[in-house]
Design an enzyme around this catalytic site. Structure first.
Site, PDB file in Angstrom:
ATOM      1  N   HIS A  62       0.824  -1.221   0.000  1.00 39.61           N
ATOM      2  CA  HIS A  62       0.000   0.000   0.000  1.00 39.61           C
ATOM      3  C   HIS A  62       0.859   1.273   0.000  1.00 39.61           C
ATOM      4  CE1 HIS A  62      -3.089   2.922   0.809  1.00 39.61           C
ATOM      5  NE2 HIS A  62      -2.571   3.191   2.000  1.00 39.61           N
ATOM      6  N   HIS A  87       3.464   7.157   5.477  1.00 39.57           N
ATOM      7  CA  HIS A  87       2.241   7.861   5.881  1.00 39.57           C
ATOM      8  C   HIS A  87       1.409   7.137   6.935  1.00 39.57           C
ATOM      9  CE1 HIS A  87       0.199   5.353   2.788  1.00 39.57           C
ATOM     10  NE2 HIS A  87      -0.897   5.598   3.459  1.00 39.57           N
ATOM     11  N   GLU A  91       0.584   6.167  12.850  1.00 41.93           N
ATOM     12  CA  GLU A  91      -0.754   5.767  13.306  1.00 41.93           C
ATOM     13  C   GLU A  91      -0.836   4.271  13.617  1.00 41.93           C
ATOM     14  OE1 GLU A  91      -5.406   5.882  11.858  1.00 41.93           O
ATOM     15  OE2 GLU A  91      -3.819   6.258  10.415  1.00 41.93           O
ATOM     16  N   ASP A  92      -0.185   3.450  12.782  1.00 38.72           N
ATOM     17  CA  ASP A  92      -0.390   1.997  12.868  1.00 38.72           C
ATOM     18  C   ASP A  92       0.720   1.217  13.571  1.00 38.72           C
ATOM     19  OD1 ASP A  92      -2.707   2.413  11.502  1.00 38.72           O
ATOM     20  OD2 ASP A  92      -1.927   1.816   9.547  1.00 38.72           O
ATOM     21  N   ASP A 154      -3.328   8.383  -1.551  1.00 39.86           N
ATOM     22  CA  ASP A 154      -3.718   7.320  -0.624  1.00 39.86           C
ATOM     23  C   ASP A 154      -5.157   6.890  -0.900  1.00 39.86           C
ATOM     24  OD1 ASP A 154      -3.737   5.663   1.703  1.00 39.86           O
ATOM     25  OD2 ASP A 154      -4.628   7.290   2.861  1.00 39.86           O
ATOM     26  N   ASP A 274     -21.527  13.600 -27.143  1.00 35.00           N
ATOM     27  CA  ASP A 274     -20.078  13.778 -26.955  1.00 35.00           C
ATOM     28  C   ASP A 274     -19.516  12.660 -26.080  1.00 35.00           C
ATOM     29  OD1 ASP A 274     -21.502  14.711 -24.823  1.00 35.00           O
ATOM     30  OD2 ASP A 274     -20.239  16.457 -24.430  1.00 35.00           O
TER      31      ASP A 274
END
Length: 746
Positions: A62, A87, A91-92, A154, A274
């Site tokens: 990812h 990134h 957080e993780d 992301d 179009d």
């Protein structure tokens, strides 16, 4: 295949993805950059080593994919690639922002911090809370646009891999994407990303319509390619004869835009004329770009008749986000209208990869020469962000207005150019020039003709504003203005006007209290507010000042006595009701469960939005006409009540006997993988093992997953906790949590 071989294959794929990233970054790399990217990759790989995505693949794919999008599709440099790789680590994983700062420097840590703050913005169920979080997210945009650009990359990768998520998550993420992220990509000039985000959102929000249009495009592909070849043949030879070096592309319209047109015009697929556009990209020197585009236009119109109403000149006047191109619609062979876009290689790069990414962080001198359209837009966003008084939901609406897709260009009497959204009025133009001008505006002259305030402007109009010193903003103005600035300034005027009037009203009421020799206290004011059935004391002041409440009606002594008698009567009624219901306790009527602060003797009940039970931290809220409502301090409405109605909050606590005397209503939420007997397992724990009384149970199953809620009676938080732990222990397939109604309290 053994586990080792599988691991080796995965490692091989990771190395391949990393090399692909380096290749995409190559043209932006300077000395030492490759080493920094390698360090970021190694840190991310190690931090995420035990993590996998919902699809089952190693998580590192990812951040690698997001970094690839940043480098290849947005054109960002080394700093952004490093941030994209890292990134999710703060957080993780256990890596802190301080660790990032130490290894990669201040700038990278600031961007990572911004990306971490953005994460989970939409997790709140309460819409005003969601809007408030979104406001915080956008504050990072003021500091560094790269935060938003990486977030868009992301989001794009998450949308590309959304198949592995649950149907519920797909709908949630696709809705967010269509509502905010696609317009944001458009506003930052990332047209390719914006188009893909819209199409992917449509794929999950309208799967049947998406498949229908996709299949139709596939069916007509051969026929379309044949027509494109026929159309460009004469143009190609003429452009070559004129000495141009060029490239011609024929591309179909996006599925989202085709569907939008079908719905808007209520026409079938076959009548969307179009379906594709021809793009002519010229290899041209910067100083000759404009003249070359017009020369190419002249060659095209020698062969095909143009529709004069469909000419769009964004070469002479670029869009606010830097987009430059010359668009025309011409009548092609077989009587078909064809859209033709003419631009240079430089313009095409800006259109594909985004104005901000193209110049903002590479060449500052080039940035100055390119104009400051993005800076103007950021300035407008900052202006909204800095308006601390604005309601969160108003803010979200205002921000959406600033993501307008289409612009018009109008002129002042002196010939200065102003950019406004489509449907902008005379009043929008006045506020765009100056707030004071907008507030005093009574109308205007458009191309020397008198027009009213709500007159809608069109491209090329020359506008003069007419004002009067007697004019003040009106509430109906909010119904027809189209710009965020105008809406914001009109609302601000009314807020300040209300504050001024409230101040006058307060003085009038204070004098009335003094005349009656009654202490001017918050309790007395609350009683007045209850008597006139008003939501706030500020509203009471305002109505008195504007004479919506006649001063003659303000017999303070009489009103306070009346409210006091009413309260005594309500208390007596509540006691009688409690006595009469002793045989069957009503969970929403308290007996002696709660002690109200300061020896207040008022009837109270438990708020249905959070269903407090003994053990919860609670507070009391004085309602208009319904006594005191007891809420949990972490109630979804607590922040709003405490910040907007602080004077109506009273301290409350549970009586020592509360959890032993009676049961209280609460709700639990359950979800998980559906299996035979799952409901029976849950109800056995509740009824047989713990002998807890259930009032209602709702369970539904879809695509192998179940969701449900149970209303039950418990004595306190300890009993509820024990119940939830037993359910969790009974099966790893079940998730259980306490549920709030999440309803807004008026």
């Amino acid at each position: 295949m053994n586990a080792l071989t599988e691991a080796e294959l995965e490692n091989k794929e990771i190395v391949k993805a990393y090399r692909s990233l380096l290749k995409a970054s190559k043209r932006n790399l300077e000395k030492g950059d490759k080493k920094v990217i390698r360090e970021a990759f190694n840190l991310s790989l190690d931090a995420h080593k035990n993590m996998r995505r919902k699809s089952g693949e190693p998580y590192i794919f990812h951040p690698l994919a997001v970094a690839q999008i940043c480098a290849e599709e947005v054109g960002l440099g080394t700093t952004s690639i490093v941030c994209a790789l890292l990134h999710d680590v703060v957080e993780d994983t256990e890596i802190s922002l301080a660790d990032i700062r130490m290894q990669f420097g201040e700038k990278v840590s600031v961007i990572i911090d911004g990306l971490t703050k953005i994460s989970g913005v939409f997790d709140q169920q309460d819409k005003s809370m969601q809007a408030e979080n979104f406001r915080k997210m956008l504050l990072t945009l003021s500091d560094d646009v790269r935060v938003i650009l990486i977030k868009l990359a992301d989001r794009l990768h998450n949308m590309r891999t959304l198949d592995s998520m649950s149907p519920k998550s797909q709908l949630k993420i696709a809705s967010e994407t269509q509502y905010v992220y696609a317009p944001l990509a458009h506003r930052l000039g990332l047209y390719a990303i914006k188009t893909e985000l819209e199409d992917l959102a449509t794929k999950y929000l309208e799967p049947d319509n998406y498949i229908f249009v996709k299949d139709k495009l596939q069916e007509t592909k051969t026929q379309r390619n044949r027509y494109i070849k026929l159309f460009i043949e004469p143009i190609t030879s003429s452009l070559s004869e004129a000495g141009f070096t060029f490239e011609i592309k024929g591309r179909p319209k996006s599925i989202h835009s085709i569907l939008t047109k079908m719905k808007k015009q209520n026409i079938p697929f076959e009548e969307v004329y179009d379906l594709f556009a021809i793009r002519i990209i010229l290899d041209s020197e910067v100083e000759h770009e404009k003249s070359d585009c017009w020369r190419a236009y002249s060659i095209i119109t020698d062969f095909y008749r143009p529709n004069p109403d469909r000419l769009r000149d964004w070469v002479s006047t670029p869009k606010g986000n830097g987009y430059e191109s010359l668009h025309t619609t011409v009548m092609g062979p077989q009587g078909k209208w064809v859209e033709v876009q003419i631009r240079t290689s430089r313009m095409d790069e800006i259109a594909e990869k985004g104005y901000a990414a193209h110049w903002k962080y590479k060449d500052k001198d080039a940035a100055q020469q390119s104009g400051d359209g993005l800076e103007e837009w950021l300035a407008r966003v900052r202006e909204i962000l800095e308006n601390a008084d604005s309601n969160a939901l108003d803010f979200l609406d205002d921000f959406k207005l600033n993501l307008f897709s289409d612009e018009i260009f109008v002129f002042t009497p002196k010939g200065d150019l102003r950019k406004l959204p489509t449907n902008a009025t005379i009043l929008d133009f006045a506020f765009d020039l100056h707030s004071e001008l907008g507030s005093k505006c009574i109308g205007g002259k458009v191309n020397n003709k008198l027009v009213p305030l709500n007159f809608k402007l069109t491209n090329g109009d020359q506008v003069e504003i007419l004002t009067s010193t007697k004019q003040t903003p009106k509430e109906e103005w909010l119904e027809f203005v189209a710009t965020a600035k105008a809406k914001s300034k009109i609302r601000d005027w009314f807020k300040h006007e209300k504050l001024r009037a409230s101040s006058m009203g307060k003085e009038i009421i204070e004098r009335k209290f003094a005349q009656n020799k009654i202490p001017f206290t918050s309790e007395a004011l609350t009683d007045l507010m209850i008597y006139f059935k008003l939501p706030t004391i500020a509203e009471l002041y305002y109505r008195v000042a504007n004479e919506k409440i006649d001063k003659k009606e303000l017999d303070i002594e009489k009103i306070l006595e009346q409210v006091k008698q009413q309260r005594i009567s309500q208390t007596a009624e509540a006691r009688v009701a409690r006595a009469n219901s002793s045989s069957k306790p009503n969970p929403n009527i308290a007996s002696d469960a709660v002690v109200l602060g300061d020896d207040i003797d008022m009837p109270y009940s438990f708020a249905k939005c959070c269903n407090p039970i003994p053990g919860d931290d609670i507070f009391g809220f004085v309602t208009v006409g319904e006594g005191v409502k007891i809420h949990r301090t972490n109630c979804p409405n607590a922040i709003g009540l405490m910040s907007n109605y602080g004077y109506r909050i009273i301290r409350s606590k549970w009586a020592n006997t509360a959890s032993k005397s009676r049961a209280f209503i609460t709700h639990i939420k359950l979800n998980g993988i559906d299996s035979v007997g799952i409901v029976s397992t849950i109800t056995d724990i509740i009824s047989k093992q713990l002998q807890i009384n259930m009032h209602a149970i709702h369970v539904g199953s879809k695509e192998g997953m179940f969701e449900g809620s149970i209303e039950l009676e418990v004595f306190d938080t300890n009993q509820l906790e024990e119940l939830m732990n037993k359910i969790k222990a009974a099966s790893p397939l079940i998730k259980v949590s306490r549920e709030d109604a999440q309803q807004l309290v008026k």
